[in-house]
Enzyme design. Structure first.
Site, PDB file in Angstrom:
ATOM      1  N   GLY A   1       0.996  -2.390  -2.967  1.00  0.00           N
ATOM      2  CA  GLY A   1       0.792  -1.305  -1.813  1.00  0.00           C
ATOM      3  C   GLY A   1       1.946  -1.430  -0.880  1.00  0.00           C
ATOM      4  O   GLY A   1       2.479  -0.427  -0.418  1.00  0.00           O
ATOM      5  N   THR A   2       1.807  -2.644  -0.538  1.00  0.00           N
ATOM      6  CA  THR A   2       2.691  -2.798   0.873  1.00  0.00           C
ATOM      7  C   THR A   2       4.243  -2.559   0.751  1.00  0.00           C
ATOM      8  O   THR A   2       4.621  -1.749   1.461  1.00  0.00           O
ATOM      9  CB  THR A   2       2.455  -4.257   1.346  1.00  0.00           C
ATOM     10  OG1 THR A   2       1.269  -4.472   1.647  1.00  0.00           O
ATOM     11  CG2 THR A   2       3.397  -4.532   2.565  1.00  0.00           C
TER      12      THR A   2
ATOM     13  N   ASN B   1      -8.991   3.132   4.412  1.00  0.00           N
ATOM     14  CA  ASN B   1      -9.097   1.884   4.027  1.00  0.00           C
ATOM     15  C   ASN B   1     -10.377   1.358   5.063  1.00  0.00           C
ATOM     16  O   ASN B   1     -11.358   0.737   4.416  1.00  0.00           O
ATOM     17  CB  ASN B   1      -8.168   1.149   3.704  1.00  0.00           C
ATOM     18  CG  ASN B   1      -7.446   0.890   5.122  1.00  0.00           C
ATOM     19  OD1 ASN B   1      -6.811   1.861   5.581  1.00  0.00           O
ATOM     20  ND2 ASN B   1      -7.514  -0.144   6.003  1.00  0.00           N
TER      21      ASN B   1
ATOM     22  N   GLN C   1      -6.532   3.341  -1.572  1.00  0.00           N
ATOM     23  CA  GLN C   1      -7.895   3.261  -1.696  1.00  0.00           C
ATOM     24  C   GLN C   1      -8.551   4.599  -2.488  1.00  0.00           C
ATOM     25  O   GLN C   1      -9.842   4.316  -3.002  1.00  0.00           O
ATOM     26  CB  GLN C   1      -8.490   3.256  -0.181  1.00  0.00           C
ATOM     27  CG  GLN C   1      -8.229   2.112   0.517  1.00  0.00           C
ATOM     28  CD  GLN C   1      -8.930   0.802  -0.080  1.00  0.00           C
ATOM     29  OE1 GLN C   1      -9.704   0.862  -0.678  1.00  0.00           O
ATOM     30  NE2 GLN C   1      -8.266  -0.233   0.522  1.00  0.00           N
TER      31      GLN C   1
ATOM     32  N   HIS D   1      -4.642  -4.160  -7.664  1.00  0.00           N
ATOM     33  CA  HIS D   1      -5.707  -4.968  -7.269  1.00  0.00           C
ATOM     34  C   HIS D   1      -7.009  -4.257  -6.403  1.00  0.00           C
ATOM     35  O   HIS D   1      -7.924  -4.913  -6.467  1.00  0.00           O
ATOM     36  CB  HIS D   1      -5.352  -6.380  -6.658  1.00  0.00           C
ATOM     37  CG  HIS D   1      -4.946  -6.233  -5.104  1.00  0.00           C
ATOM     38  ND1 HIS D   1      -5.903  -6.314  -4.191  1.00  0.00           N
ATOM     39  CD2 HIS D   1      -3.929  -5.644  -4.363  1.00  0.00           C
ATOM     40  CE1 HIS D   1      -5.273  -6.253  -3.068  1.00  0.00           C
ATOM     41  NE2 HIS D   1      -4.299  -5.688  -3.124  1.00  0.00           N
TER      42      HIS D   1
ATOM     43  N   THR E   1      13.313  -8.602 -11.398  1.00  0.00           N
ATOM     44  CA  THR E   1      12.802  -8.780 -12.568  1.00  0.00           C
ATOM     45  C   THR E   1      11.611  -7.951 -12.896  1.00  0.00           C
ATOM     46  O   THR E   1      10.481  -7.988 -12.003  1.00  0.00           O
ATOM     47  CB  THR E   1      12.557 -10.016 -13.168  1.00  0.00           C
ATOM     48  OG1 THR E   1      13.922 -10.731 -12.895  1.00  0.00           O
ATOM     49  CG2 THR E   1      12.287 -10.207 -14.705  1.00  0.00           C
TER      50      THR E   1
ATOM     51  N   CYS F   1      -6.565  -7.837  12.838  1.00  0.00           N
ATOM     52  CA  CYS F   1      -6.439  -8.760  14.057  1.00  0.00           C
ATOM     53  C   CYS F   1      -4.981  -9.563  13.703  1.00  0.00           C
ATOM     54  O   CYS F   1      -4.707  -9.731  12.705  1.00  0.00           O
ATOM     55  CB  CYS F   1      -7.621  -9.542  13.851  1.00  0.00           C
ATOM     56  SG  CYS F   1      -9.287  -8.666  13.908  1.00  0.00           S
TER      57      CYS F   1
HETATM   58  N1  PLP Z   1      -2.546   0.743   1.978  1.00  0.00           N
HETATM   59  C1  PLP Z   1      -4.040   0.635   1.859  1.00  0.00           C
HETATM   60  C2  PLP Z   1      -4.801   1.909   2.403  1.00  0.00           C
HETATM   61  C3  PLP Z   1      -4.560  -0.513   1.701  1.00  0.00           C
HETATM   62  O1  PLP Z   1      -6.022  -0.347   1.772  1.00  0.00           O
HETATM   63  C4  PLP Z   1      -3.965  -1.675   1.372  1.00  0.00           C
HETATM   64  C5  PLP Z   1      -4.728  -2.815   1.011  1.00  0.00           C
HETATM   65  O2  PLP Z   1      -5.230  -3.539   1.716  1.00  0.00           O
HETATM   66  C6  PLP Z   1      -2.542  -1.666   1.283  1.00  0.00           C
HETATM   67  C7  PLP Z   1      -1.986  -0.462   1.510  1.00  0.00           C
HETATM   68  C8  PLP Z   1      -1.759  -2.726   0.604  1.00  0.00           C
HETATM   69  O3  PLP Z   1      -1.947  -2.883  -0.623  1.00  0.00           O
HETATM   70  P1  PLP Z   1      -1.316  -4.347  -1.258  1.00  0.00           P
HETATM   71  O4  PLP Z   1      -2.591  -5.342  -0.906  1.00  0.00           O
HETATM   72  O5  PLP Z   1      -1.213  -3.901  -2.731  1.00  0.00           O
HETATM   73  O6  PLP Z   1       0.106  -4.996  -0.611  1.00  0.00           O
END
Ligand code: PLP
Length: 398
Positions: A69-70, A155, A183, A205, A241, A332
């Protein structure tokens, strides 16, 4: 025995997903290689792409695999800004809600160091975006806005955002919309045929898939400047990859989560309601954050409460010592407890914001987990209150 109530941070890999991944792990082959093993790995990736797209009502060609997600959020926010600002240098504004995950907020704030004008849009006390503020921003500066990013659901406090309205407002000004559905996906229907959002972030995940795989689903024709440069995979939008094992795991996890969604949403919402009702009964000054469950505008699997006079980390450690794994839900830095930016944006004062706990449920959650929380809660809150607002180490969570 640990009662795991932190599924919004990460949820166990589904056994069928693990099995499928192990089978794929036994094979060798880079999906970009032209020999037979490479072609087999490519087939696994492309079939997974098709299956994942189908769970979202998207086209396979719209799926860009990422490491999670990040990365998908970074690609959306930076990639869209670079593309839109590059095509029209007047477009320097980036509109994000003030309650975004740091995976959206921090790239946006970084863009501010690169010449972007970043506007963090206000939210109502329940965390829902202030649509009037968005409308005002667009009508005043619409031709200078590069993108809007508003998450599907929060989240920390579980608020479901009025995304259809966001899309309608932004599109009226020709502005693309990205949404972080990390989420929401698997817990709420996410059907891209029903909502004209331009780019969507998802992560395996949170669904019962592996850590380290995700996707940005980007509409055909949406220009994105890559964040990663290299071998030119994923139409050069995301080099690296291709992860055949991860893509197999993510596609199956998404299929299983979407298939189980109707019954799981009802089951988890009932557990969530039992937890919230019990907590309010046992600790009368506990405050539920985010919309009331009866509004239907919150995630079914998550409950976020604040306990006045308590430090979230004290609550967390005391819960942990009683075998309940949950989260403060807040971010934090450097071991210093900080009130959540989400709660502060909702207008919660700093002292109250510090006493936060998030309980999030998932596939393996049971009534016994909720009972364990409620059995521990009164004493945990009393002890945390006695300890007061002392500082304690803490860390950033998902
Ligand atoms: N965006 C939201 C709303 C999340 O809750 C999270 C996870 O904590 C992320 C992005 C980041 O996802 P990832 O852990 O797959 O990088």
């Amino acid at each position: 025995m640990t009662h795991y109530l932190d599924h919004a941070a990460t949820t166990p890999v589904h056994p069928l997903v693990a099995e499928a991944m192990v089978a794929e792990l036994a094979r060798v082959g880079n999906p970009s290689s032209v020999h037979a093993p490479g072609r087999a790995a490519r087939r696994a990736v492309e079939e997974s792409r098709e299956r994942l797209a189908a769970t979202l009502g998207a086209r396979p060609s719209e799926v860009v695999w990422t490491s999670g997600g990040t990365e998908a959020d970074n690609l959306a926010v930076k990639g869209l800004w670079w593309a839109r600002h590059g095509a029209d240098p007047r477009r320097i504004r980036v509109l994000v809600s003030a309650v975004e995950h740091h995976a959206v907020l921090d790239p946006a704030r970084w863009l501010a160091t690169q010449g972007a004008d970043v506007v963090e849009l206000p939210v109502h006390p329940d965390g829902a975006l202030d649509l009037d503020a968005l409308a005002a921003e667009l009508s005043e500066h619409g031709d200078r806005v590069a993108l809007v990013s508003v998450m599907w659901a929060n989240n920390e406090i579980g608020t479901v955002q009025p995304l259809a309205e966001v899309v309608e407002l932004a599109h009226a000004h020709g502005v693309p919309v990205h949404t972080d559905a990390v989420q929401a996906f698997g817990h709420l229907p996410v059907d891209l045929r029903a909502i004209a959002v331009d780019a969507v972030t998802i992560s395996a995940h949170k669904l019962g898939g592996p850590v380290g795989v995700g996707a940005l689903v980007a509409r055909r024709g949406l220009e994105l400047v890559p964040v990663l440069h290299g071998g030119g995979q994923e139409r050069s939008v995301r080099s690296g990859t291709l992860d055949a094992v991860g893509s197999v795991g993510m596609a199956l996890a998404a299929e299983l989560a979407v298939a189980d969604l109707p019954s799981e949403a009802v089951r988890l919402a009932a557990l969530r309601d039992a937890l919230v009702d019990g907590a309010r009964r046992l600790v009368p000054d506990a405050v539920l954050r985010g919309p009331e469950p009866s509004t239907g505008r919150r995630l079914p699997h998550s409950a976020h409460l604040t306990f006045p006079g308590c430090e979230g980390d004290s609550l967390l450690y005391l819960m942990d010592s009683r075998g309940v794994a949950c989260s403060t839900g807040s971010a934090c830095a450097a071991g210093v407890p900080q009130p959540s930016h989400v709660l502060l944006a909702c207008g919660v004062d700093e002292a109250d914001a510090r006493g936060a706990l998030r309980f999030s449920l998932g596939r393996t959650s049971t009534a016994q987990d909720v009972e364990a929380v409620l059995a521990a809660l009164p004493e945990v809150v009393a002890r945390a209150k006695a300890a007061g607002l002392a500082s304690a180490p803490a860390r950033r969570v998902g």
